[in-house]
Design an enzyme around this catalytic site. Structure first.
Site, mmCIF file in Angstrom:
data_model
loop_
_atom_site.group_PDB
_atom_site.id
_atom_site.type_symbol
_atom_site.label_atom_id
_atom_site.label_comp_id
_atom_site.label_asym_id
_atom_site.label_seq_id
_atom_site.Cartn_x
_atom_site.Cartn_y
_atom_site.Cartn_z
ATOM 1 N N LYS A 81 43.915 46.432 23.506
ATOM 2 C CA LYS A 81 44.730 45.493 24.386
ATOM 3 C C LYS A 81 45.082 44.051 23.152
ATOM 4 C CE LYS A 81 44.608 42.823 28.875
ATOM 5 N NZ LYS A 81 43.590 42.396 29.848
ATOM 6 N N SER A 156 45.710 43.424 34.443
ATOM 7 C CA SER A 156 46.512 43.094 33.235
ATOM 8 C C SER A 156 46.307 44.136 32.090
ATOM 9 C CB SER A 156 46.246 41.668 32.648
ATOM 10 O OG SER A 156 44.787 41.434 32.099
ATOM 11 N N SER A 180 41.131 43.350 35.921
ATOM 12 C CA SER A 180 42.314 43.624 34.794
ATOM 13 C C SER A 180 41.760 45.019 34.147
ATOM 14 C CB SER A 180 42.476 42.550 33.613
ATOM 15 O OG SER A 180 43.441 41.545 34.227
#
Lengths: 488, 485
Positions: A81, A156, A180
């Site tokens: 990420k 997210s 997330s």
């Protein structure tokens, strides 16, 4: 076992490498080809350094040819990420404000991955600074759900979930502050796991809310999640909140069948607002455990209602301070229109941050302001303690807690983006575990009629990741919903 | 109306630690700009602070030194504000649970003259907390430059009660505090290097009233004399404002040392809301009793206690102790010398007169630190003993001291080498005395007729003939005997 390298699990890739059926370079090329083929549709990646990826693969093959393999992760790709620092690679946090920033150092998890020989590759999309539940709040465009490109992948860590679902990477890392990792894992039909707070070092993770953030794995199977967590966890002297303990052997733990367990269903989580198909699939998963001889009981977590307001006070307060460093002075975007020092801050941040980030920074600054601190931040912290106690009490009765991961399957792009409260409710089942610091994971438990995946949320006890994996693996080893490949 | 002044001080002291407060980067001064940095110092995305153990331990030491209550648990808070001197735009500090509370600093007020001890008083402390220092900004015509070398250095803020009542007391307080901190090895407290900085809260009130007047915070007091001058100016300014019927505004003012006046920086209304909250990146620190007990064993004797001991036990006069005691190394040198020669007064005199004089003129920069000097207590003790046992005269001792100091040769060796041992051989001296009387009938006559001073000419002859090695006492005795007195 799949014959296509990019569809293999990490465990299978490790096996193929160990037995000489595949080289790390072949594996890397296979994933590059796959990303070339499908990422135009999915948009999981914000950035890829394929050359560096191949160079790491060559080095891995060289080690192996000399008999110096570093273990089961050597030669296995892991994409990360875009909030986790990798030396020499950009880190944007999906924000304009970090458009030109390149990290000069490795996060501790990246150091650990590199030491294990893993091939650290690519920057995966997210909601800006991990604030959101749909990956629509990215300054560089949304990620699409591989199961239905018109739907969001969740967030997210939407890029991390979608990349595994689309078979663009066998393993990815995300970060979980209120759900997330687990919510996008559920929406994309993969395994996503948030470790106990303190289990994985946060050093090198661009902070959203320091007391809630944890890095964790995405994978097709629970076994792979265990393998990746094994590699990245452990005490880190560079993170004061890192827990000083030995990391148990997770893969050995899941090899053992769990003894008769007591599993809790919190009644507050099974009320209204759950999609009927989600409810149906989660009930079937629960029935599986009953059939296996485990006891399932109803429990109560009375403070559940307060978890969303408490979360949005604590997380925004910490974020308002954590994000203050992105100020236009040093490495961040600086406005051309600034006339004076105050202007540099105001205009650079005004131009650099998206709407959701601004909203949360303002909320957080307000909650910490003199005169409001006691009423908001302090009260939220006290309530947080009560939420933690709820779980402690529950775990006196049960070994693990089962809930849906998300009240609904993936929703359509744009459906909730104008309604922050509706978006915040996407995390209603996951948020309280972050407030309590507990480990939890989402394991795929089937598909809706239109073919959207659904996740079962399993919450474990603090620092008992091995038990959590064992419970989840018992289900996953039989069902393997995460092995199903979307048509792209 | 007559006014009296009330002053409280906030003193910032950089703690002498190997590395910065939250990372392993070295602490330092005078390095090229922005070289003492790393991801933590620069506040890069993902960087996290880790507490420096030495910084906490030294803070506890300061607390013990100054008689503070040490917190059982202390925690770290973020002080949020946007300013380029702090890369994270928050400073890690301590808000409501400082590491030390209460305590006091003993001060000495000026005596009637430098040889007389002044009155002593204890100034109460409110609290001491630990925080990170900020970077340094330099403003040029069009730009502002920032150097983060200083950022993240461990910094103690020592806050006094409004317990000081004149610029002289402020001066005495700072000197005493600085001596104590240097003594305990907490900091070099070099104000030129920014290791000790001071803000003063100054207010005045009509004499005889109890309530405090409106306070003004003075900043940019960069030297100890700057503090004194700034406070002095501010008292005059406030007094004239009140005498002219005005009111004091609560504000922060800046001292301009060149022009010698203060200017307004910001008023209370412009004060920041720092949005303090506990830093979630750091764990609170629990200070266990055993830890405190262990540190208590190393608390050094405070300068004023040492001074009292020297006066009471060694019989040293105030003028000597006041020269010795501000300097811990000098005290150690004195004590060791006194132990070796068992002549504390003589040893002390040598140290404060001759040793200090040589130190102040030696070295490349016009002065030498005692640590770098070649002389040791063994040298000085031997010199004192040589005089005491009559081996050399005190004049010879004074003469050879610079050589002992600069070369590190033992005094006895120099005496041997140069044949400076005092002559007390009465046979030889008797002959010389007879010669002196014979050669100078004039002086002999004068002495005999009652001019006591005339004997010096005769003595001089003998001393000259022996190249100064004759024992003056013995020469005196022989001459008087021969002159028939």
């Amino acid at each position: 076992m799949s014959d296509t390298l990019h569809e293999m699990t990490a465990a299978e890739l490790g096996e193929a490498l160990a037995t000489g059926k595949a080289s790390a370079v072949e594996i890397a090329r296979s994933f590059i080809d796959r990303a070339e083929a499908v990422d135009g549709k999915v948009h999981a990646f914000l950035h890829r350094d394929d050359e560096d990826f191949l160079a790491q693969a060559h080095a891995s093959d060289e080690r192996r040819s000399k008999g110096e393999s570093l273990g089961p992760m050597d030669g296995v790709p892991v994409a990360v990420k875009d909030v986790i620092s990798v030396k020499g690679q950009p880190l944007t946090a999906a924000s304009r404000i970090l458009e030109n920033y390149v990290s000069p150092y490795d996060a501790t998890v990246v150091v650990k991955l590199k030491r294990a020989g893993a091939l650290v590759w690519g920057r995966l999309n997210l909601d800006e600074f991990a604030m959101g539940s749909s990956t629509e709040n990215s300054a560089y465009g949304a990620t699409n759900n591989p199961w239905d490109l018109a739907c969001v992948p969740g967030g997210s860590s939407g890029g991390s979930a979608a990349a595994v679902a689309a078979r663009e990477a066998p393993l990815t890392l995300g970060s979980d502050t209120g759900g997330s990792i687990r919510q996008p894992a559920a929406l994309c039909g993969v395994v996503g796991m948030k470790p106990t707070y303190g289990m994985v070092s946060r050093y090198g993770l661009a902070a959203f809310a320091s007391s809630l953030d944890q890095i964790g794995p995405f994978s097709q199977t629970v076994e792979d999640a265990a393998l990746l967590l094994q590699t990245i966890s452990g005490h880190d002297p560079l993170d004061s909140t890192s827990y000083p303990s030995e990391v148990p052997d997770y893969r050995q733990a899941i090899a053992e069948k769990p003894g008769p367990l007591k599993l809790g269903l919190p009644k507050e989580f099974f009320g209204e607002g759950i999609d009927a198909e989600v409810r149906q699939l989660v009930d079937e998963a629960i029935q599986f455990y009953r059939n296996e001889g485990h006891e399932v009981v109803e429990i109560s977590l009375p403070m559940t209602d307060l978890s969303i307001p408490v979360y949005y006070l604590i997380a925004t307060a910490e974020a308002s301070s954590n994000l203050a460093r992105y100020d236009g002075i040093r490495y961040t975007h600086r406005s051309d229109r600034a006339e004076n020092a105050i202007d540099v801050y105001a205009k650079s941040r005004g131009e650099g941050f998206g709407e959701e980030v601004k909203r949360r920074c303002i909320l957080g600054a307000y909650a910490l302001s003199s005169g409001y601190y006691d009423a908001y931040y302090l009260k939220a912290q006290k309530t947080r303690t009560l939420i933690r106690r709820d779980f402690e009490k529950a775990f006196e009765q049960v070994d693990a807690i089962l809930t849906p991961t998300s009240p609904t399957p993936a929703f359509r792009q744009g459906e909730r983006s104008e309604d922050p409260i509706a978006m915040y409710l996407s995390d209603v089942f996951t948020i309280s575990t972050n407030l309590a610091g507990l480990p939890a994971l989402s394991v795929p438990c089937g598909f809706t009629g239109v073919g959207l995946p659904v996740g079962l949320h399993i919450i474990g006890q603090a620092f008992k990741e091995a038990d959590l994996f064992r419970v989840a693996h018992a289900y996953d080893a039989v069902h393997s919903f995460g092995r199903k490949v979307p048509k792209l | 109306m007559e006014y009296e002044t009330v002053i409280g001080l906030e003193v910032h002291v950089q703690v002498d630690t190997n590395s910065k407060m939250f990372t392993r980067v070295a602490r330092g001064f005078g390095e090229p700009p922005n070289t003492l940095t790393d991801p933590v110092v620069l506040g890069l995305p993902g960087a996290l602070p880790v507490m420096n153990f030495e910084a906490i331990e030294k803070s506890i030491r300061v607390g013990l030194l100054l008689g503070c209550d040490i917190a059982k648990v202390c925690k770290w808070d973020r002080k949020n504000y946007f300013y380029p001197d702090m890369p994270k735009n928050y400073q890690i500090s301590q808000f409501d649970q400082p590491i030390c509370e209460n305590g006091q600093v003993e001060i000495e007020l000026p005596g009637e003259n430098p040889a007389v001890m002044g009155k002593h008083r204890r100034v109460r402390l409110t609290r001491i907390h630990l925080e990170e220092d900020v970077g340094k900004l330099t403003h040029t015509e069009h730009d502002s430059l920032v150097d983060y070398n200083r950022a993240g250095t461990a910094l103690l803020e020592i806050v006094s009660e409004p317990d000081l009542f004149s610029p002289e007391e402020v001066f005495a307080y700072l000197n005493s505090l600085r001596n104590s901190l240097v003594y305990a090895g907490i900091s070099d407290c070099d104000m030129e290097k920014g290791q000790l900085r001071c803000d003063a809260n100054v207010s005045i009130r009509p004499v005889g009233t109890e309530t405090l007047g409106t306070k003004v915070e003075l900043k940019n007091l960069n030297t100890i004399s700057g503090v004194r001058n700034g406070v002095e100016y501010e008292i005059k300014r406030q007094t004239s404002v009140l005498l002219e019927g005005g009111t004091i505004v609560q504000e922060t003012r800046r001292w301009n040392p060149e022009q010698r006046y203060t200017t307004a920086m910001r008023t209370k209304e412009m004060a920041h809301d720092y949005r303090y909250f506990p830093d979630p990146d750091l764990m609170p620190v629990r200070v266990e009793d055993e830890w405190i007990e262990r540190l208590k064993k190393d608390v050094p004797e405070m300068p004023f206690d040492k001074q009292r001991r020297y006066q009471d036990e060694d019989g040293l006069p105030y003028s000597v102790t006041s020269a010795l005691c501000p300097d811990k190394l000098l005290c150690e040198f004195y004590e060791e010398t006194a132990r070796l020669c068992a002549q504390p007064k003589k040893a002390a005199n040598w140290v404060v007169n001759d040793l200090l004089r040589e130190l102040s003129t030696a070295g490349e920069n016009g002065s030498l630190s005692l640590e770098d000097a070649k002389i040791t207590p063994a040298h000085l003790a031997e010199l004192v003993t040589l005089v005491e046992d009559g081996s050399i005269s005190s004049n010879i001792a004074k003469e050879i001291f610079p050589e002992v100091f600069s070369t590190g040769k033992m005094p006895a060796d120099i005496v041997e080498e140069k044949g400076l041992r005092q002559t007390s051989d009465s046979g030889e001296l008797e002959t010389l005395c007879e010669q002196a009387i014979e050669n100078d009938p004039d002086a002999t006559e004068k002495f005999r007729s009652g001019k006591e001073g005339a004997i010096n000419a005769l003595k001089g002859y003998v001393m000259k003939a022996t190249r100064g090695q004759a024992n003056p006492k013995v020469v005196d005795e022989i001459l008087r005997k021969k002159l028939g007195t």
